[in-house]
Scaffold this motif. Structure first.
Motif, PDB file in Angstrom:
ATOM      1  N   ALA A  28      -5.643   1.669  -4.517  1.00 47.92           N
ATOM      2  CA  ALA A  28      -4.877   0.991  -3.466  1.00 47.92           C
ATOM      3  C   ALA A  28      -4.671   1.973  -2.322  1.00 47.92           C
ATOM      4  O   ALA A  28      -4.304   3.130  -2.542  1.00 47.92           O
ATOM      5  N   ARG A  38      -2.374   1.840  -0.165  1.00 51.13           N
ATOM      6  CA  ARG A  38      -0.946   2.124   0.001  1.00 51.13           C
ATOM      7  C   ARG A  38      -0.141   1.271  -0.958  1.00 51.13           C
ATOM      8  O   ARG A  38      -0.568   0.183  -1.347  1.00 51.13           O
ATOM      9  N   ASP A  56       4.007   0.040  -1.360  1.00 42.99           N
ATOM     10  CA  ASP A  56       5.338   0.027  -0.760  1.00 42.99           C
ATOM     11  C   ASP A  56       6.341  -0.544  -1.754  1.00 42.99           C
ATOM     12  O   ASP A  56       6.034  -1.479  -2.505  1.00 42.99           O
ATOM     13  N   GLN A  84       4.509  -3.235  -4.134  1.00 39.90           N
ATOM     14  CA  GLN A  84       3.420  -4.062  -3.625  1.00 39.90           C
ATOM     15  C   GLN A  84       2.250  -3.164  -3.252  1.00 39.90           C
ATOM     16  O   GLN A  84       2.405  -2.212  -2.475  1.00 39.90           O
ATOM     17  N   HIS A 127      -1.502  -2.567  -1.506  1.00 35.50           N
ATOM     18  CA  HIS A 127      -2.216  -3.075  -0.348  1.00 35.50           C
ATOM     19  C   HIS A 127      -3.648  -2.531  -0.343  1.00 35.50           C
ATOM     20  O   HIS A 127      -3.871  -1.356  -0.644  1.00 35.50           O
ATOM     21  N   THR A 128      -4.588  -3.421   0.007  1.00 30.51           N
ATOM     22  CA  THR A 128      -6.022  -3.090   0.096  1.00 30.51           C
ATOM     23  C   THR A 128      -6.496  -2.490  -1.225  1.00 30.51           C
ATOM     24  O   THR A 128      -6.718  -1.281  -1.365  1.00 30.51           O
ATOM     25  N   GLU A 136      -8.746  -7.092  -2.932  1.00 33.05           N
ATOM     26  CA  GLU A 136      -7.558  -7.895  -2.673  1.00 33.05           C
ATOM     27  C   GLU A 136      -6.746  -7.249  -1.555  1.00 33.05           C
ATOM     28  O   GLU A 136      -6.667  -6.024  -1.444  1.00 33.05           O
ATOM     29  N   ALA A 137      -6.135  -8.089  -0.737  1.00 32.53           N
ATOM     30  CA  ALA A 137      -5.309  -7.564   0.354  1.00 32.53           C
ATOM     31  C   ALA A 137      -3.974  -7.051  -0.163  1.00 32.53           C
ATOM     32  O   ALA A 137      -3.527  -5.961   0.199  1.00 32.53           O
ATOM     33  N   ASP A 138      -3.328  -7.835  -1.020  1.00 33.56           N
ATOM     34  CA  ASP A 138      -2.006  -7.451  -1.550  1.00 33.56           C
ATOM     35  C   ASP A 138      -1.893  -7.928  -2.987  1.00 33.56           C
ATOM     36  O   ASP A 138      -2.465  -8.949  -3.371  1.00 33.56           O
TER      37      ASP A 138
END
Length: 364
Positions: free
Chosen positions: A195, A197, A199, A207, A209-210, A227-229
């Motif tokens: 991932a 990032r 958060d 969560q 991201h990317t 996946e985006a998130d």
């Protein structure tokens, strides 16, 4: 006719305990003050570069205080006991006490309660206060860092999963470059996720991201769709990553036990954790050894006075004990010695050495 009531039996105990405690606390205050000054000389420039001002300097000094106090206690006990016993000897108080029938071992027994109290204070500082203050300091330092990307990467394991974080930012609420590796019960790689990032929010937890990754099934490897998130199901919190990102942070006994049982993430070996736990709860015993090493100053000849070298030799023996314990602990941390061997023999050897010196002086 009324008989006069005997003097309270605990007057001498209270007097000696109060004098020893005050001398130790005074010595610790001086040592902590010196170490605070040295620490601020090193950190004032980075604090001012972050535009934190005087409040930042005071915040750093206040959060660092428990760690410095815990480190200064052993040397404070040694110096405080030396100062107290030397002053009593030169003021002929020791001669009066010995003439009244108080033996050297009787004096030592009356100093044990105050020494154990100081040792328990050290255990509480090491186990409860210092880990919290150092973690708060690390989170504050990370949150105010204008360039968190310069932080170092670290690995951790949580149950059967291994992870790697490139760096931590926002006081542990943001992770950059997160890699997660899931293994099979046989220890083989099953899935690897990356991932960009992660958060953390109190409402939604972690969560990712990317997200990209691969899945391994036997001899076949399949690339997972990007996946985006996605939510990250984990028991870890921001303060866990602050702890993992720090180098050898102080840990509470509950955290150490959780790491040893696999309930909490860890980047340390079991031997390192066991040695730290054993050394912490042997702190009162180490304080009693330091007090014993200071006892020979009561045999300073009255005519010698301040010209005697006995306090210097006692101070050197105490410093040698502290250094030897540190070396043994370092060998235990490196896995060269079992935890009990890295902590207990030093206590026994120096106790026997100090007792031998005292018995020889007592027999003269």
């Amino acid at each position: 006719m009324k008989t006069q009531s005997p003097a309270p039996t605990h007057v001498l105990l209270r007097y000696l305990s109060g004098v020893l405690f005050s001398r130790v606390m005074f010595s610790c205050a001086i040592l902590v003050g010196l170490m605070e000054i040295l620490a601020l000389l090193e950190q004032t420039t980075p604090i001012l570069q972050r535009h934190l001002g005087v409040s930042g300097i005071l915040t750093y000094a206040g959060m660092r205080l428990p760690f410095l106090m815990a480190g200064a206690l052993p040397l404070g006990v040694l110096i405080g006991a030396l100062v107290m016993l030397t002053q009593m000897t030169l003021a002929s108080e020791m001669a009066i006490l010995q003439a009244s029938g108080l033996s050297m071992w009787g004096l030592y027994k009356r100093l044990i309660p105050a020494t154990l109290l100081i040792g328990v204070m050290g255990v509480v500082l090491d186990d409860q206060v210092t880990p919290r203050s150092e973690q708060a300091l690390a989170a504050w330092w990370n949150r105010t860092d204008p360039h968190p990307e310069n932080g170092h990467a670290f690995w951790f394991h949580e149950g059967g999963r291994i992870g790697r974080v490139q760096y931590v930012a926002d006081g542990g609420n943001m992770l950059s470059g997160l890699d997660l590796y899931t293994r099979t019960p046989n220890g083989l790689l099953h899935k690897a996720l990356h991932a960009e990032r992660a958060d953390y929010t109190h409402a939604h937890g972690w969560q990712l991201h990317t997200i990209s990754g691969i899945e391994v099934d036997g001899n076949k490897t399949a690339r997972l769709p990007v996946e985006a998130d996605a939510a990250w199901q984990t028991t870890l919190h921001p303060w866990d990553f602050i702890r993992l990102s720090a180098e050898n942070p102080p840990l509470s006994s509950g955290t150490i036990i959780g790491m040893l049982r696999g309930r909490l993430p860890s980047d340390s070996s079991p031997g390192f954790l066991q040695a730290g736990l054993l050394e912490r709860f042997l702190r009162p015993a180490a304080m009693m050894v330091l007090l014993l090493l200071a006892m020979p100053v009561i045999y300073i000849p009255p005519r010698t006075g301040t010209r005697s070298w006995v306090p210097v030799w006692c101070l050197g023996a105490g410093l040698l004990f502290i250094i030897a314990q540190g070396l043994l602990r370092a060998m235990g941390n490196a896995g060269l010695l079992p935890p009990p061997v890295a902590t207990i023999p030093g206590l026994i050897i120096f106790t026997l050495g100090a007792a031998t010196a005292l018995l020889r002086n007592e027999a003269k």
